[in-house]
Each structure stands twice: as C-alpha cells, then as structure tokens.
Design an enzyme around this catalytic site. Sequence first.
Site, PDB file in Angstrom:
ATOM      1  N   HIS A 172       4.902  14.526 -12.300  1.00 37.86           N
ATOM      2  CA  HIS A 172       3.722  14.697 -11.461  1.00 37.86           C
ATOM      3  C   HIS A 172       2.702  15.659 -12.060  1.00 37.86           C
ATOM      4  CE1 HIS A 172       4.781  12.534  -7.537  1.00 37.86           C
ATOM      5  NE2 HIS A 172       5.442  12.002  -8.542  1.00 37.86           N
ATOM      6  N   SER A 198       1.950   9.286 -14.389  1.00 37.22           N
ATOM      7  CA  SER A 198       2.736   8.248 -15.051  1.00 37.22           C
ATOM      8  C   SER A 198       1.990   7.624 -16.210  1.00 37.22           C
ATOM      9  CB  SER A 198       3.079   7.145 -14.053  1.00 37.22           C
ATOM     10  OG  SER A 198       4.040   7.576 -13.149  1.00 37.22           O
ATOM     11  N   LYS A 224       5.995  -1.260  -3.163  1.00 34.92           N
ATOM     12  CA  LYS A 224       6.522  -1.952  -4.340  1.00 34.92           C
ATOM     13  C   LYS A 224       7.909  -1.399  -4.702  1.00 34.92           C
ATOM     14  CE  LYS A 224       5.232  -3.644  -8.861  1.00 34.92           C
ATOM     15  NZ  LYS A 224       4.140  -4.114  -9.690  1.00 34.92           N
TER      16      LYS A 224
END
Length: 428
Positions: free
Chosen positions: A216, A220, A244
């Site tokens: 974080h 990503s 997802k």
Amino acid sequence: MGSSERTVFENPVVEWIDSRLPVFTMMQKEYGVFPTPKNFNYLWNFGAIAMFMLVTMIVTGIVLAMHYTADVTQSFDAVERIMRDVNGGWLLRYMHSNGGSFFFIAVYIHIFRGMYYGSYKQPRELLWILGVVIFILMMATAFIGYVLPWGQMSLWGATVITNLFSAIPLVGDSIVTLLWGGFSVDNPTLTRFFALHYLLPFVIFAVVFLHIWALHVTGSNNPLGLEPKTEKDTLPFHPYYTMKDSFGVVVFLLLYAYVVFFAPNMLGHPDNYIPANSLVTPAHIVPEWYFLPFYAMLRAITFDIGIPFTDIVIISAKLGGVITMFGSLLLWLVLPWLDTHPLRSARFRPLYKKLLILLVLDFIFLGYVGSQAADATLLGIPLSVFGLIATGLYFAYFIVILPWLSKNEKGRELPASIHEAVLAKNKK
Ligand code: HEM
C-alpha cells in the site's frame, strides 16, 4: 495519523470509535477509496485468495489442536479419533490437510504472476522480499505440520530433512540435536514441532501484514507494468476489487471444496496412514507435492566436490545438495537485482516471456524428478542426470539469462498510459 485526516462517519458508534482509534478511517483509505490500477486481470486475485487460505488454515488448525495430542504414543490415534469420533472432525482435518496444498497452489500462482509481470522490480523490491520470507516460513510450517499425525511419512520425512542440517560444517550436528531435542526424531521432536507449528502461522500473519503495508506504500503493479499517472488509470478498491476478489475466492473455494469432499486423499501419501515405526523405513520417501522441485534440487548433487587427484573433499554431496536447495530460494531474494531490465511486464519482453515459460516447465519437470525414486531412469538414463541438468538450467536462468536479458533485450513499445491501453483494447 492526525485527526484532520480523519473521515467523518454518519454512524454515531463508528464515529465514536474512529475519533478515538481511527481504524475505520484507515480501512476506508486502504480498502475503500484506495486507488488501484483499473486493468487487473484474474491473476491479481491470488493475493486475496492466499489471505483467505491463511485464515482458513489458522481457524481449522486451532480447532484441530483442541482435539490433538502431541505424543508419539497418542498422536496417530488422536488424528484417527478426530476423523471418526469428533463431530465434523473429518471435515476439519481434510480442510486443513488439503488447505495446505491449496494455499501453496495460490501462492505459487501468486509468485509466478509476480515474475511474469515484473512486480518485484523497483520500487517493490521489499514487498517481494517479504513475500519470499513468507514462502520460506510457509515451507517450514508445512513441513513441521506433516510430522504431527505421526505416520510413516511423518517420521521418515522428518528424519531425512532434519538430518540435512548435519551437513553444515562444525555446527551441523549440534543443530540437528537441537531440532530433535535428543539423538533421534522422537517425542521431544514431536512436541517442539507442535509448538512451532502453532506459532509459525502467526509469524506468517505478521509478515503478511508488513507485505500488504509495503504494497500500500507503492501501490500495485498491473499487467502492463506501467505506473498509474492520472486518476483515469485507477479505480477505487471498493466496490470494484472487493467484488472481483470475492468472486475469485468463491471460484477457488469451489475447486478446494471439490477436493476436500470428493478426493481428500488425492494429494496425500498412503504411507502416512501407517503408524510411525522407527524399525521400518518406507521404500520410497517423498515429501508433499509442493516441495518436490526443491527436493529434486537437493538430490541433484550426487557427487563430492574436492581437489582433483586427491582425496580432499571440500563440499560433500550432502552439503552440496543443501547449498543448492537453499541457494535456489536465495536467488528469489535477490531477483530484483538479477533482472534489471527497465520494462516490467513480460507482455513487452517477448524473449523474457519465452524463457520464463521455459523456467516454469523446468520447475515442473524438477517436481516430477523429485517425485521419483532416487534410482529411477528415464529413456534408459538415470533420472538424476536429468535432475542435475534441470537444476543447472534453473540456476542458469537466474544467474546468466536474466542479467544477460537485462542488458540485451529490446522490448516492445509501451502504451502511453493504462487508461489508453484499456480504451484501445475495448475498441478492438
Ligand atoms: C501468505 C502468503 C501471501 C499472502 C496472503 C499475500 C498477499 C498479497 C496480497 C493481498 C497482495 C495484493 C493483491 C495481489 O497483487 O494479488 C499481494 C501482492 C504481492 N505479493 Fe503477496 N502474498 C503472499 C505471498 C507472497 C509471496 C510468497 C510472494 C513472492 C515470493 C509475494 C509477492 C507479492 C508481490 C510482488 C505483490 C505485488 C503484486 C503487484 O502489485 O503486481 N507474495 N500479496
């Protein structure tokens, strides 16, 4: 965190807690609005899936421990009692034993995803290193856990693997005595393994916390390997990726449930249903499937290394095997410095992509070699020769091929941004 950065919540209870301990603000920031690249594919689900498996392993493990006894005269029977007499005990045990396998499936996919998309590269090196530390801890935990049912493979697997440490010069024998708590794998070994098997998952949990913290900080990576530049390149984590990830977890859970309910012993070894017997060595000692490639590398070195034309041995075959096995993992730790190519994703590095696929095939082949008896042959040639070649290829990939590619591979042209690449794909 200063109070000025806090989110104000409508719910008075949430607001009361958050103004004293801003956990909801933190969750909102890290899992609510957290800007996440909008082009993730399903391979980005495997971090969440691994997390789900870790929690499943801890929960089922704690309940199993309530019914288990660590004692060489009782452990085998305690596990049988869990299977037959404890309410839902069979389910707990099959979820835990197969859960180990499914945890490794998720993490192997997670690791090779990271390799394919270059997620270990600057600035995510530490995130990657923490991942490798998790993987090593997982291996230790799984190995120790396999000893607990005190079947034949438990005892003999533990004997073979703990004995390896004796190859370490000077301190090796003392380390083995310490691991065993005596002079053979016996009750003190089982008791300390149980204590460690209970402890290590929580250590893993703590390292996973750091892993996600580091994630974080950098944000990503994504299939294009491009950093997001504007808001158009990202989506808020919730609801897009909470949905997802939940979908991915459910699909994975279906496969896991299929094995737990319909083929619970498919991945295990029948010899572990025979109580441990120190007077009978099984004909063929094999570890669980997820260790096999490393086990093959351990067995690849079948010769002493010394000064030619003398009897002086510098590295015994055993020590050579141990160094090779641990070395194969240490290479992962330094991967960010072996592959310094400026492009991350294999999508834009055609040669890297082919060679990485070759590495994966080599790794799977090593798994096959590890599953076979030490004196097995293939096409009339001892399998150990193939094992040695496959091990050589594995090391060459990291030590020779990656640095060479870093200097010489000309990659494909990158799209201008994540957003543009997504639009172009949608147009197509
Ligand atoms: C208990 C095991 C693990 C858990 C629970 C875990 C969890 C996660 C999660 C939730 C993410 C973000 C979602 C994703 O990118 O899939 C992530 C990302 C990542 N993990 Fe892990 N991880 C584990 C093991 C590992 C291992 C063994 C490695 C490498 C050896 C690793 C390397 C990475 C990398 C490089 C990323 C960033 C990926 C990217 O942004 O493209 N992880 N991990």
